[in-house]
Motif scaffolding. Sequence first.
Motif, PDB file in Angstrom:
ATOM      1  N   THR A 133       0.827  -1.201   0.000  1.00 13.26           N
ATOM      2  CA  THR A 133       0.000   0.000   0.000  1.00 13.26           C
ATOM      3  C   THR A 133       0.866   1.258   0.000  1.00 13.26           C
ATOM      4  O   THR A 133       0.476   2.291  -0.536  1.00 13.26           O
ATOM      5  CB  THR A 133      -0.927   0.005   1.230  1.00 13.26           C
ATOM      6  OG1 THR A 133      -1.508  -1.289   1.366  1.00 13.26           O
ATOM      7  CG2 THR A 133      -2.035   1.005   1.087  1.00 13.26           C
ATOM      8  N   ARG A 134       2.068   1.167   0.554  1.00 15.88           N
ATOM      9  CA  ARG A 134       2.991   2.311   0.607  1.00 15.88           C
ATOM     10  C   ARG A 134       3.537   2.682  -0.769  1.00 15.88           C
ATOM     11  O   ARG A 134       4.180   3.710  -0.919  1.00 15.88           O
ATOM     12  CB  ARG A 134       4.142   2.016   1.570  1.00 15.88           C
ATOM     13  CG  ARG A 134       3.708   1.928   3.020  1.00 15.88           C
ATOM     14  CD  ARG A 134       4.838   1.460   3.936  1.00 15.88           C
ATOM     15  NE  ARG A 134       6.023   2.266   3.823  1.00 15.88           N
ATOM     16  CZ  ARG A 134       6.227   3.404   4.488  1.00 15.88           C
ATOM     17  NH1 ARG A 134       5.308   3.847   5.317  1.00 15.88           N
ATOM     18  NH2 ARG A 134       7.340   4.067   4.333  1.00 15.88           N
ATOM     19  N   LYS A 135       3.248   1.893  -1.782  1.00 16.43           N
ATOM     20  CA  LYS A 135       3.695   2.192  -3.148  1.00 16.43           C
ATOM     21  C   LYS A 135       2.830   3.261  -3.816  1.00 16.43           C
ATOM     22  O   LYS A 135       3.088   3.667  -4.937  1.00 16.43           O
ATOM     23  CB  LYS A 135       3.689   0.921  -3.995  1.00 16.43           C
ATOM     24  CG  LYS A 135       4.711  -0.091  -3.537  1.00 16.43           C
ATOM     25  CD  LYS A 135       4.622  -1.372  -4.348  1.00 16.43           C
ATOM     26  CE  LYS A 135       5.584  -2.404  -3.793  1.00 16.43           C
ATOM     27  NZ  LYS A 135       5.451  -3.692  -4.430  1.00 16.43           N
ATOM     28  N   VAL A 136       1.805   3.738  -3.124  1.00 21.56           N
ATOM     29  CA  VAL A 136       0.892   4.733  -3.668  1.00 21.56           C
ATOM     30  C   VAL A 136       1.666   5.984  -4.089  1.00 21.56           C
ATOM     31  O   VAL A 136       2.605   6.410  -3.425  1.00 21.56           O
ATOM     32  CB  VAL A 136      -0.223   5.087  -2.652  1.00 21.56           C
ATOM     33  CG1 VAL A 136       0.357   5.735  -1.400  1.00 21.56           C
ATOM     34  CG2 VAL A 136      -1.274   5.960  -3.288  1.00 21.56           C
ATOM     35  N   LYS A 137       1.269   6.539  -5.200  1.00 19.88           N
ATOM     36  CA  LYS A 137       1.849   7.787  -5.701  1.00 19.88           C
ATOM     37  C   LYS A 137       1.029   8.935  -5.095  1.00 19.88           C
ATOM     38  O   LYS A 137      -0.174   9.012  -5.311  1.00 19.88           O
ATOM     39  CB  LYS A 137       1.745   7.768  -7.234  1.00 19.88           C
ATOM     40  CG  LYS A 137       2.416   8.870  -7.946  1.00 19.88           C
ATOM     41  CD  LYS A 137       2.414   8.559  -9.445  1.00 19.88           C
ATOM     42  CE  LYS A 137       1.821   9.719 -10.195  1.00 19.88           C
ATOM     43  NZ  LYS A 137       1.823   9.534 -11.643  1.00 19.88           N
ATOM     44  N   ILE A 138       1.667   9.798  -4.313  1.00 19.55           N
ATOM     45  CA  ILE A 138       1.007  10.957  -3.699  1.00 19.55           C
ATOM     46  C   ILE A 138       1.622  12.195  -4.329  1.00 19.55           C
ATOM     47  O   ILE A 138       2.802  12.491  -4.103  1.00 19.55           O
ATOM     48  CB  ILE A 138       1.182  10.962  -2.166  1.00 19.55           C
ATOM     49  CG1 ILE A 138       0.608   9.669  -1.563  1.00 19.55           C
ATOM     50  CG2 ILE A 138       0.535  12.201  -1.556  1.00 19.55           C
ATOM     51  CD1 ILE A 138       0.941   9.468  -0.090  1.00 19.55           C
ATOM     52  N   VAL A 139       0.833  12.901  -5.145  1.00 15.44           N
ATOM     53  CA  VAL A 139       1.379  14.002  -5.944  1.00 15.44           C
ATOM     54  C   VAL A 139       0.434  15.191  -6.013  1.00 15.44           C
ATOM     55  O   VAL A 139      -0.766  15.062  -5.787  1.00 15.44           O
ATOM     56  CB  VAL A 139       1.680  13.534  -7.394  1.00 15.44           C
ATOM     57  CG1 VAL A 139       2.746  12.452  -7.415  1.00 15.44           C
ATOM     58  CG2 VAL A 139       0.421  13.046  -8.086  1.00 15.44           C
ATOM     59  N   ALA A 140       0.999  16.325  -6.364  1.00 17.84           N
ATOM     60  CA  ALA A 140       0.198  17.509  -6.665  1.00 17.84           C
ATOM     61  C   ALA A 140      -0.327  17.386  -8.091  1.00 17.84           C
ATOM     62  O   ALA A 140       0.338  16.816  -8.966  1.00 17.84           O
ATOM     63  CB  ALA A 140       1.055  18.769  -6.539  1.00 17.84           C
TER      64      ALA A 140
END
Length: 157
Positions: A133-140
């Motif tokens: 789950t930590r592979k999620v891309k969190i971006v603007a």
Amino acid sequence: VAVDNDSRMFLLAEMSWGAALGAKDVVGLTIGTGIGGGLAIGGKIYYGTGGAAGEIGKMIIQSPAATFEGLGSKGTLLSAEQRNEIIGIGVANVVNVLNPAAVVMGGGGISGKFVDIEAVKKNALNNIPYAQTRKVKIVAGKLGYYASAIGAGLLLK
């Protein structure tokens, strides 16, 4: 004529032309005077049974009934560091429940640089327990101030 929620339209635009291009399972967050959200599952905006899915800002973060929106939006009296932590916790909660490929963030809090996306990402990852789950891309978002308007135009496509 078509009408929809601004946060969903932000997400539609970012999935079509922006930071979430090609992603199928995506959470969109708009942060400003409030916190709005949209969900996409399998490449399509998800509305839920009654059409209200994605109201992430209404998620309870702290008892008694302190919402994500109430703690993390621009109108709060918290410091920028505290807001970044709350937003990171909110993102982690959504990621832990939905396991999306990406979380794309926009709105005045992001485009105005009132929210530190790297601090949010760090706080989120600190609260996501599973490696997959930590592979999620969190971006603007990439489309800026007009992303919701672009998404609204795409409704008629």
